[in-house]
Design a protein around this motif. Structure first.
Motif, PDB file in Angstrom:
ATOM      1  N   ARG A  91       0.837  -1.215  -0.061  1.00  0.00           N
ATOM      2  CA  ARG A  91       0.095   0.218   0.059  1.00  0.00           C
ATOM      3  C   ARG A  91       0.760   1.313   0.076  1.00  0.00           C
ATOM      4  O   ARG A  91       1.450   1.585   0.880  1.00  0.00           O
ATOM      5  CB  ARG A  91      -0.818  -0.170   1.348  1.00  0.00           C
ATOM      6  CG  ARG A  91      -1.900   1.092   1.280  1.00  0.00           C
ATOM      7  CD  ARG A  91      -3.091   0.804   2.156  1.00  0.00           C
ATOM      8  NE  ARG A  91      -4.153   1.265   2.290  1.00  0.00           N
ATOM      9  CZ  ARG A  91      -4.259   2.735   2.648  1.00  0.00           C
ATOM     10  NH1 ARG A  91      -3.222   3.133   3.529  1.00  0.00           N
ATOM     11  NH2 ARG A  91      -5.105   3.446   2.701  1.00  0.00           N
TER      12      ARG A  91
ATOM     13  N   GLU B  49      -5.225  10.142   5.476  1.00  0.00           N
ATOM     14  CA  GLU B  49      -6.194   9.366   4.568  1.00  0.00           C
ATOM     15  C   GLU B  49      -7.166  10.550   3.899  1.00  0.00           C
ATOM     16  O   GLU B  49      -7.451  10.166   2.900  1.00  0.00           O
ATOM     17  CB  GLU B  49      -6.664   8.320   5.398  1.00  0.00           C
ATOM     18  CG  GLU B  49      -5.381   7.150   5.714  1.00  0.00           C
ATOM     19  CD  GLU B  49      -4.866   6.304   4.551  1.00  0.00           C
ATOM     20  OE1 GLU B  49      -5.977   6.344   3.494  1.00  0.00           O
ATOM     21  OE2 GLU B  49      -4.019   5.932   4.526  1.00  0.00           O
TER      22      GLU B  49
ATOM     23  N   ARG C 258      -6.380  12.137   0.698  1.00  0.00           N
ATOM     24  CA  ARG C 258      -6.117  11.459  -0.402  1.00  0.00           C
ATOM     25  C   ARG C 258      -7.504  11.654  -1.318  1.00  0.00           C
ATOM     26  O   ARG C 258      -8.659  11.429  -0.642  1.00  0.00           O
ATOM     27  CB  ARG C 258      -5.913   9.997  -0.251  1.00  0.00           C
ATOM     28  CG  ARG C 258      -4.532   9.672   0.636  1.00  0.00           C
ATOM     29  CD  ARG C 258      -4.620   8.248   1.047  1.00  0.00           C
ATOM     30  NE  ARG C 258      -4.075   7.501  -0.090  1.00  0.00           N
ATOM     31  CZ  ARG C 258      -4.173   6.108  -0.271  1.00  0.00           C
ATOM     32  NH1 ARG C 258      -4.525   5.478   0.490  1.00  0.00           N
ATOM     33  NH2 ARG C 258      -3.523   5.506  -1.335  1.00  0.00           N
TER      34      ARG C 258
ATOM     35  N   VAL D 193     -11.042  10.586  -3.599  1.00  0.00           N
ATOM     36  CA  VAL D 193     -11.668   9.348  -3.682  1.00  0.00           C
ATOM     37  C   VAL D 193     -11.795   9.029  -5.032  1.00  0.00           C
ATOM     38  O   VAL D 193     -12.226   9.932  -5.536  1.00  0.00           O
ATOM     39  CB  VAL D 193     -13.028   9.265  -2.823  1.00  0.00           C
ATOM     40  CG1 VAL D 193     -13.872   8.161  -2.890  1.00  0.00           C
ATOM     41  CG2 VAL D 193     -12.822   9.729  -1.188  1.00  0.00           C
ATOM     42  N   GLY D 194     -11.388   7.952  -5.592  1.00  0.00           N
ATOM     43  CA  GLY D 194     -11.715   7.497  -6.817  1.00  0.00           C
ATOM     44  C   GLY D 194     -13.227   7.547  -7.128  1.00  0.00           C
ATOM     45  O   GLY D 194     -14.146   6.638  -6.351  1.00  0.00           O
TER      46      GLY D 194
ATOM     47  N   ASP E 147     -13.612   2.334 -10.265  1.00  0.00           N
ATOM     48  CA  ASP E 147     -13.891   2.556  -8.824  1.00  0.00           C
ATOM     49  C   ASP E 147     -15.415   2.189  -8.534  1.00  0.00           C
ATOM     50  O   ASP E 147     -15.633   1.558  -7.082  1.00  0.00           O
ATOM     51  CB  ASP E 147     -13.692   4.151  -8.271  1.00  0.00           C
ATOM     52  CG  ASP E 147     -12.233   4.167  -8.469  1.00  0.00           C
ATOM     53  OD1 ASP E 147     -11.349   3.676  -8.121  1.00  0.00           O
ATOM     54  OD2 ASP E 147     -11.923   5.597  -9.112  1.00  0.00           O
TER      55      ASP E 147
ATOM     56  N   HIS F 209     -12.789  -7.814  -8.532  1.00  0.00           N
ATOM     57  CA  HIS F 209     -12.627  -6.144  -7.981  1.00  0.00           C
ATOM     58  C   HIS F 209     -11.983  -6.228  -6.495  1.00  0.00           C
ATOM     59  O   HIS F 209     -11.220  -5.621  -6.266  1.00  0.00           O
ATOM     60  CB  HIS F 209     -13.968  -5.629  -7.891  1.00  0.00           C
ATOM     61  CG  HIS F 209     -14.052  -4.343  -7.983  1.00  0.00           C
ATOM     62  ND1 HIS F 209     -14.634  -3.567  -6.714  1.00  0.00           N
ATOM     63  CD2 HIS F 209     -13.426  -3.129  -8.596  1.00  0.00           C
ATOM     64  CE1 HIS F 209     -14.599  -2.407  -6.675  1.00  0.00           C
ATOM     65  NE2 HIS F 209     -13.862  -1.826  -8.123  1.00  0.00           N
ATOM     66  N   THR F 210     -12.632  -7.087  -5.913  1.00  0.00           N
ATOM     67  CA  THR F 210     -12.038  -7.331  -4.341  1.00  0.00           C
ATOM     68  C   THR F 210     -10.641  -7.987  -4.224  1.00  0.00           C
ATOM     69  O   THR F 210      -9.985  -7.257  -3.494  1.00  0.00           O
ATOM     70  CB  THR F 210     -13.053  -8.039  -3.370  1.00  0.00           C
ATOM     71  OG1 THR F 210     -14.468  -7.485  -3.650  1.00  0.00           O
ATOM     72  CG2 THR F 210     -12.456  -8.135  -2.012  1.00  0.00           C
TER      73      THR F 210
ATOM     74  N   ARG G  70      -7.942  -5.476  -5.087  1.00  0.00           N
ATOM     75  CA  ARG G  70      -7.827  -4.145  -4.487  1.00  0.00           C
ATOM     76  C   ARG G  70      -7.736  -4.409  -2.671  1.00  0.00           C
ATOM     77  O   ARG G  70      -7.361  -3.578  -2.213  1.00  0.00           O
ATOM     78  CB  ARG G  70      -8.963  -3.300  -4.624  1.00  0.00           C
ATOM     79  CG  ARG G  70      -9.125  -2.756  -6.146  1.00  0.00           C
ATOM     80  CD  ARG G  70     -10.092  -1.711  -5.784  1.00  0.00           C
ATOM     81  NE  ARG G  70     -10.137  -1.157  -7.108  1.00  0.00           N
ATOM     82  CZ  ARG G  70     -10.610   0.289  -7.145  1.00  0.00           C
ATOM     83  NH1 ARG G  70     -10.022   1.116  -6.324  1.00  0.00           N
ATOM     84  NH2 ARG G  70     -10.783   0.665  -8.684  1.00  0.00           N
ATOM     85  N   TYR G  71      -8.144  -5.596  -2.326  1.00  0.00           N
ATOM     86  CA  TYR G  71      -8.326  -5.803  -0.789  1.00  0.00           C
ATOM     87  C   TYR G  71      -6.931  -5.482   0.144  1.00  0.00           C
ATOM     88  O   TYR G  71      -7.109  -5.008   1.018  1.00  0.00           O
ATOM     89  CB  TYR G  71      -8.854  -7.098  -0.295  1.00  0.00           C
ATOM     90  CG  TYR G  71      -7.810  -8.185  -0.278  1.00  0.00           C
ATOM     91  CD1 TYR G  71      -7.542  -9.032  -1.382  1.00  0.00           C
ATOM     92  CD2 TYR G  71      -7.166  -8.467   0.814  1.00  0.00           C
ATOM     93  CE1 TYR G  71      -6.695 -10.186  -1.344  1.00  0.00           C
ATOM     94  CE2 TYR G  71      -6.247  -9.575   0.900  1.00  0.00           C
ATOM     95  CZ  TYR G  71      -6.062 -10.191  -0.187  1.00  0.00           C
ATOM     96  OH  TYR G  71      -5.007 -11.481   0.011  1.00  0.00           O
TER      97      TYR G  71
ATOM     98  N   GLU H  30      -6.760  -1.415  -0.415  1.00  0.00           N
ATOM     99  CA  GLU H  30      -7.825  -0.233  -0.224  1.00  0.00           C
ATOM    100  C   GLU H  30      -8.092   0.578   0.719  1.00  0.00           C
ATOM    101  O   GLU H  30      -8.158   1.575   0.830  1.00  0.00           O
ATOM    102  CB  GLU H  30      -9.241  -1.137  -0.747  1.00  0.00           C
ATOM    103  CG  GLU H  30     -10.288  -0.152  -1.085  1.00  0.00           C
ATOM    104  CD  GLU H  30     -10.129   0.533  -2.504  1.00  0.00           C
ATOM    105  OE1 GLU H  30      -8.934   0.160  -3.267  1.00  0.00           O
ATOM    106  OE2 GLU H  30     -10.645   1.464  -3.009  1.00  0.00           O
ATOM    107  N   PHE H  31      -7.699  -0.156   1.975  1.00  0.00           N
ATOM    108  CA  PHE H  31      -8.305   0.512   3.326  1.00  0.00           C
ATOM    109  C   PHE H  31      -7.027   0.661   3.975  1.00  0.00           C
ATOM    110  O   PHE H  31      -6.075   0.186   4.056  1.00  0.00           O
ATOM    111  CB  PHE H  31      -9.131  -0.407   4.097  1.00  0.00           C
ATOM    112  CG  PHE H  31     -10.350  -0.880   3.284  1.00  0.00           C
ATOM    113  CD1 PHE H  31     -11.089  -0.214   2.601  1.00  0.00           C
ATOM    114  CD2 PHE H  31     -10.704  -2.129   3.492  1.00  0.00           C
ATOM    115  CE1 PHE H  31     -12.196  -0.466   1.914  1.00  0.00           C
ATOM    116  CE2 PHE H  31     -11.767  -2.747   2.773  1.00  0.00           C
ATOM    117  CZ  PHE H  31     -12.605  -1.889   1.795  1.00  0.00           C
ATOM    118  N   TYR H  32      -7.077   1.837   5.033  1.00  0.00           N
ATOM    119  CA  TYR H  32      -6.177   2.232   5.974  1.00  0.00           C
ATOM    120  C   TYR H  32      -5.999   1.157   6.944  1.00  0.00           C
ATOM    121  O   TYR H  32      -6.905   0.756   7.454  1.00  0.00           O
ATOM    122  CB  TYR H  32      -6.796   3.687   6.774  1.00  0.00           C
ATOM    123  CG  TYR H  32      -5.966   3.860   7.921  1.00  0.00           C
ATOM    124  CD1 TYR H  32      -4.664   4.270   7.799  1.00  0.00           C
ATOM    125  CD2 TYR H  32      -6.201   3.639   9.194  1.00  0.00           C
ATOM    126  CE1 TYR H  32      -3.814   4.710   8.995  1.00  0.00           C
ATOM    127  CE2 TYR H  32      -5.690   4.072  10.359  1.00  0.00           C
ATOM    128  CZ  TYR H  32      -4.478   4.406  10.327  1.00  0.00           C
ATOM    129  OH  TYR H  32      -3.704   4.728  11.382  1.00  0.00           O
TER     130      TYR H  32
END
Lengths: 500, 500
Positions: free
Chosen positions: A12, A393, A396, A398-399, A404, A424-425, A428-429, A432-434
């Motif tokens: 990330r 965060e 940044r 948001v797409g 997206d 898709h998951t 990105r998984y 994707e998240f903080y």
């Protein structure tokens, strides 16, 4: 590929350094009221004046046309206007590591650590007076997290004699971290030696030294309307050296400032303008930051309060005044809590949101402050870094492009199904998240089975790891070698006594 | 007059009830992107459709022109457009106490307690399953603080049989508090009895009953794209009864929703629009709230996360979508923490700021949520109320008139002096600042001498006091008398079984 496999998991990539404010600044005053506050501050400087204890500073302002009377200086609005004309709007904060350099300008968001604390506290060693060891430890904590953008004196190294303390503080900052450096304004000789330490330690030639700003100091007035000798001298010295003075009246409404938000801000603004005027009269174009750190006192005990509604309102009002005069500016978070608990977390988080919505260029005391600055808390620092990273965060974007929106995934998953296995998951998984630093998101049973540690207990392990694993910066070895003989000579000569 | 004298100290008059949002709503998407998300949601409803398990609900939508195929319903954009045309923009939430009544409309800020928790936890009695006793206790906690604007099922009374539980919940709400009332949508018979309880308990005639909204329910879809029988029936029943259904898809990005902020919001928006469509097709003009409660899962554990950057981004995006369709809407705070610690405080405070900047009409789970809603924490509730009260203070305008500026005081106090004794301070010190509920602002020595209690420990004493001292509302006696025979008859008849 197993979902739990981490072999091909992409890293990330986050930039917690180059933050720009994502939110529109929020007002508490009408434009008309802001102008009225500014006007009131100008009137206060003209009619009531400032008491400035350093003759040299009075002379600088008198030379610019200010009327003086004993220690009082009455600063006309023409002087303030001239100062605001020559004060720069933006400059580069230099650092040992070029990747740490930042523009200091409106719209930028920089976070500084909790500073100026005489004591430190952590869960393992308890509360104790700051020492050189803890000063150096806190530098490593600053270095460990990108979201801490500049260094600051989190712990006062009280075991170092006052005349040598500045040398120890420079040695620590220049060899344990690679971020913009703080210098206390405790007298001309200390300042000169501290700035020289930067040039020596980082091997700066004259061109490099004069390109941007390599050190900052914080100038606190003695509210109301008084500037003491070291602070007045600091403004002059930093201006002449082309280094950044952050003018920071500390106005506690109901104690050293009027009991109202508007009244405290009039005083804060007047004192900040006086400092800016002195800076610009000492050297036009010197990098000087507008600033304010106003809050209220608890009317039951008279104790300073932080992270209160009044604090946040003063932050928002200060931001309006900063934009009114067009300068970058510093705000501050903080907490009056005595321990790293919910109160501590709430107060600092409130004031950090206040700083974001006030569009502070620099937010000082953003991590680690307890007891209204009388103690730097290690666990508190870790908890605050979590909030700072979450705010980073928010910077940044948001797409919202085709991918997206995830329309393929939405079409693919049946009603009542789940998205775990969609392409898709899967793509990105991992990124994707903080990923939380401190928060434990496990369920109650898992959490109990793992020892039921609360956030403060978990924070202990995190700062221990940061101290153990944060490497010395790349330049540290060379800087140490260059500084060693220079420091030895300065120490042999007795250092430099602080100015009273 | 001694400064410490409280004899003539004026009372601080605050209104924590009628809050309107003080901040401009903050976007995460461009207007173009918002339109794209809305369009994507319309496309999803048309092409992929919703699985709706209740035949009656499918029939309502089919009668409005929706195509059905087994349990699937494909809702055309014409139906959505018609629903958005008839859905009201504002209505009055009624309450036993007229002073508690609020408009439910864009720009208003209402806070609801942490709800839907199977367990409760406090420092004295530990973590345990919710019971009627704890359900009733939590109502008293809701009642104790004006900044909690509506009631909610903080603790599930699991010791009451399911067929009688709704009766106990109505009895508690109507006799222990005087705020707008919550009714679970657990089947038509339960809903009808619950609404009847309000009419009986508050002795409402037909005109009163149909003037505004006396009860609200929360409708959760089974994301993705599924509406179960009780929820579908609840939408219909609340619409026909003219009561408020809050359509709340619970979209966890990376689990039951796409892994992206934008993708999760497309799904949330589609499901919310489907619920609004069903409501308006059941009864045009019925009060129905747009809503969303989207966050992300922790990609390490799959556990739901709250108060994260993604949660806040989804709040801001949801606010944009709400404004795009022009409806009042509900957001939610929350925390995944297992104990009332710094993590718990930070997560809820982050999400409360998110709700403020998203201009949520109603923020649910605003106080007391722990473990992602699996437990209601008494100490956590008190800590969150502190933040809510501070946010409520932010809704009060900041004065900037002559007296607010304190120019006389500023002229009166000499440099380096203090403002404690000025007439300006004397006139205002008792009422100017927010008096903390939980925060302890005493210095370290005083705090240690007083027992060194952290915020969680202090919160225990505060909820104990609230439970002991909060009076029954004025109407309680009469409501109890009116309800007693009615409840006895309903209980004798076995209550009403919940719908599966």
């Amino acid at each position: 590929m197993s979902r739990r496999s981490t072999r091909s998991r992409p890293t990330r990539a986050v930039d917690y350094i180059g933050l720009r404010h994502p939110f529109a600044p929020q007002p508490v005053f009408s434009e008309e009221s802001v102008a009225r506050l500014h006007e009131a501050a100008l009137g206060l400087l003209e009619r009531q004046g400032m008491r400035i204890l350093l003759p040299e500073a009075r002379a600088v302002l008198a030379a610019a046309g200010a009327r003086t009377e004993d220690e009082m200086v009455f600063i006309g609005r023409d002087i303030v206007a001239e100062a605001l004309r020559t004060a720069p709007r933006a400059w580069r904060l230099r650092a040992a590591n070029p990747a740490r350099e930042r523009m200091y300008a409106p719209g930028e968001a920089l976070f500084g650590p909790g500073s100026g604390c005489p004591n430190v506290t952590d869960r393992l060693r308890g509360r104790r007076a700051g020492s050189l060891e803890t000063f150096n430890e806190t530098l490593t904590l600053h270095q460990a997290f990108d979201v801490i953008h500049i260094l600051g004196p989190s712990a006062e190294p009280q075991d170092v004699p006052p005349a040598l303390r500045h040398l120890a503080m420079m040695e620590g900052q220049l060899t344990r971290a690679d971020k913009p450096v703080f210098v206390y304004a405790r007298g001309r000789e200390q300042v000169e030696q501290s700035l020289e330490a930067i040039r020596v330690g980082l091997a700066l030639d004259e061109a490099d030294w004069s390109d941007g700003v390599w050190a900052y100091t914080v100038i606190n007035s003695n509210s109301p309307r008084q500037l003491d000798r070291p602070m007045a001298q600091g403004i002059i010295d930093f201006a002449r050296a082309g280094q950044m003075a952050v003018i920071t009246p500390f106005c506690l409404a109901g104690a050293m400032a009027p009991v109202t938000v508007a009244g405290a801000l009039v005083l804060q603004h007047a004192e900040a303008l006086a400092g800016i005027a002195l800076s610009q009269m000492a050297r036009p174009g010197a990098p000087v930051s507008f600033g304010g750190f106003s809050s209220n006192v608890d009317m039951k005990s008279g104790a300073p309060a932080f992270g209160t509604p009044e604090h946040v309102k003063m932050q928002l009002g200060s931001g309006q005044l900063a934009r009114h005069i067009g300068l970058p500016w510093r705000s501050a978070s903080g907490s009056a809590a005595n321990v790293a608990d919910m109160q501590a977390a709430q107060e600092t988080t409130m004031a950090l949101w206040g700083a974001m919505l006030a569009q502070a260029t620099l937010t000082v005391h953003a991590a680690g402050w307890l007891e209204g600055g009388l103690a730097f808390g290690y666990e508190k620092f870790i908890a605050d870094v979590e909030v700072l990273q979450m705010l980073a965060e928010m910077c940044r974007p948001v797409g919202a492009d085709e991918d997206d929106l995830g329309l393929d995934a939405l079409a693919e998953v049946a009603p009542g199904g789940h998205f775990f296995a969609t392409a898709h998951t899967m793509a990105r998984y991992g990124t994707e998240f903080y990923p939380p630093l401190l928060a434990d998101l496990s369920n109650h049973g898992t959490w109990v089975a793992a020892g039921a540690q609360d956030a403060a207990e978990r924070a202990t392990a995190i700062w221990q790891k940061a101290l153990a694993e944060t490497p010395r910066p790349a330049h540290a070895g060379e800087a140490s070698e260059r500084l060693a003989p220079w420091l030895e000579a300065r120490r042999a000569a007795g250092g430099a006594a602080p100015l009273d």
